[in-house]
Design a protein around this motif. Structure first.
Motif: not given
Length: 564
Positions: A253-265
């Motif tokens: 098991e691996v604990v991940m931390e995720s961050s993201g932002e939207p993409i617009f066309n």
């Protein structure tokens, strides 16, 4: 703004698909359309609209080939009313790294003119004096157009170089960073996965492409995402610090931390998300350890506070009795009867005896922790010490109708121990067993031969009682200082030092002590001791046999140190 004359050539530039990307003012005027309507239109389709004859596929193909060619077509432009023009065209493709462009030159004039341009880059070897103003102006225009196109090619090359450098920087960043960079579409499937996915999760990028994002494999995260992030189909906001657990390809098991932002066309519509995931397994485990350590420290602090409260009671009560009876005896020593004085002295003794084990326990713990406890190890039958301790407990056990049962093994359970200290351990365990066992029950003592991790022989002693039991979560903690089981703890009694002292004593004698609960809800205390005798020194042997006194032995040892 461009100007034109009816004598100028109409010029159009197309891409390799035949779509017009540039035209001069003459071409715009003759076509009767505006530039916006012309740009992007197939030149063959536009010329076919005004041609008197059908422009077949061969003609259209001729416009797209790279070799020079010339085709004459008669076109009736809307802007020229009834007048017909003969139009010739020739074309060529550019080089120098710029995408191919097809230059179509339409030389317009009356039918009797019949002038043609037969080269994509006119090589005018004619006598200049014989050239008409039309061809001079056309040549000048072509030169200017060529200069502009070269500028465009140069700008495109610079832009292409900058783009390649930017792509190279991005590739280097994604490959050298310790984080996993990704892009997903609106459906949550990967459209880009950085190579770091193999180091962090064991999966190659191509194994994850077009699969559901690891973050969204947990339905809880999907619900949260729809609720908090994807507000509308055309609007969304970023997210940061989301934690999720995923399995490495090897099953860990691996604990991940995720961050993201939207993409617009280009139309402003949401097309997906891009972000970064990082492995925080070690950090998470460290935080858990800190929390556990904090809880242990808090419990230790609570236990110490309770210990001090208990000690205050345990010390004050007998001390108060000693002082009270001694002062009362001093006042009545001349007038009190002997029976009263005997009672005073008796109470003083009882209170002193109550104080003694408390103070003795504190002193023992202090010595044990400082490593200053002395042991006189012998090798003997452990049952002798248990029988002696039971005889001391017999009176208390009889009051509660508790009996003792000592198993008789086929072998002699001889172990290496200090007689006084092992008696202290056994008395502590038996005392608790008698105190907290139910009435009319039996306390069993058994022995087992075992091997240590190093292969040494051990004697394991097990004391089993049917008492109130110890919660599973407290079986280890009861051996800590100042700690008592929640099932046996009282508001005023006990210091929580007994089992802690027992653990230190057993450990010093190369053994181990622990507790566990049986399936039939009984409590067992186990402790092990080495089964082999210690290598005895000559001085200890002489001392035990009475051949030398301890004082003489100590003097001899001091003299030996001085001589060496």
């Amino acid at each position: 703004m461009e100007t034109y004359t009816h004598q100028q050539a109409a010029i159009a530039v197309t891409d390799t698909d035949g779509k017009i990307i540039y035209c001069n003012a003459v071409f715009v005027h003759l076509s009767g359309l505006n530039r916006d309507a012309i740009h992007g239109t197939l030149i063959a389709k536009l010329l076919a609209r005004y041609s008197e004859r059908f422009l077949d596929d061969n003609f259209c193909k001729d416009l797209l080939i790279h070799d020079d060619s010339t085709t004459t077509v008669v076109i009736k432009w809307p802007s020229s009313k009834e007048r017909k023009y003969t139009v010739s065209h020739s074309h060529f493709s550019s080089t120098n790294g710029f995408p191919n462009r097809v230059f179509t030159i339409l030389s317009a004039g009356p039918d009797d003119n019949k002038a043609q341009l037969t080269s994509p880059q006119p090589k005018l070897h004619l006598d200049k004096t014989a050239l008409s103003k039309e061809y001079i102006e056309t040549t000048q225009f072509l030169i200017e157009t060529n200069v502009e196109l070269r500028k465009e090619i140069r700008q495109h090359q610079l832009a292409l170089k900058a783009l390649k450098e930017s792509e190279s920087r991005f590739r280097n960043l994604t490959e050298t960073t310790s984080d996993f960079i990704w892009e997903i579409d609106k459906g949550g499937k990967y459209t880009y996965v950085s190579p770091k996915s193999q180091d962090l999760l064991g999966y190659l990028p191509e194994e994850l492409m077009n699969t559901t994002s690891l973050l969204f494999q947990d339905p809880t995260n999907v619900t949260r995402f729809i609720k908090e992030i994807e507000v509308l189909k055309t609007t969304a906001r970023g997210f940061q610090g989301w934690e999720y657990v995923v399995k490495h390809k090897n099953g860990n098991e691996v604990v991940m931390e995720s961050s993201g932002e939207p993409i617009f066309n280009s139309s402003g519509k949401l097309s997906g998300f891009r972000g970064i995931d990082r492995d925080i397994t070690e950090r998470t485990e460290y935080e858990k350890k800190l929390k556990r350590a904090k809880r242990v420290a808090e419990k230790a602090n609570e236990a110490k506070s309770e210990f001090l409260a208990n000690m205050s009671h345990e010390l004050r009560t007998p001390l108060h009795a000693i002082l009270s009876y001694s002062r009362y005896g001093e006042k009545k020593v001349d007038s009190a009867e002997r029976t009263d004085l005997r009672h005073f002295f008796h109470q003083i003794g009882v209170s002193a005896n109550r104080l003694f084990p408390l103070i003795d326990g504190l002193l023992d713990l202090s010595k044990l922790e400082a490593g200053k406890m002395n042991y006189n190890l012998i090798h003997d039958d452990i049952r002798l010490e248990i029988i002696s301790a039971i005889s001391e407990m017999r009176h208390l056990a009889d009051k509660r109708h508790i009996t003792f049962k000592i198993q008789q093994p086929e072998y002699i359970p001889s172990a290496r121990y200090d007689r006084g200290r092992i008696a202290q351990v056994i008395r502590n365990i038996l005392s608790n067993a008698v105190k907290f066992s139910r009435e009319n029950t039996e306390i069993e003592i058994g022995f087992t031969l075992e091997k240590s991790a190093q292969g040494d022989d051990l004697i394991k002693t097990t004391i089993t009682n049917s008492g109130v039991g110890i919660p599973e979560t407290e079986l280890e903690a009861i051996f800590d200082k100042f700690v008592q089981s929640s099932k046996t703890r009282t508001g005023a009694g006990g210091t929580g030092l007994g089992l802690s002292i027992c653990r230190n004593i057993i450990s010093d004698m190369q053994g181990r002590i622990w507790a566990e609960n049986t399936e039939d809800n009984r409590t067992q205390f186990h402790f092990t001791l080495p089964a082999t005798p210690a290598a005895e020194k000559i001085g200890q042997i002489l001392l035990q046999k009475g051949l030398v006194s301890r004082e003489d032995l100590e003097i001899a040892l001091r003299q030996q140190k001085i001589q060496t």
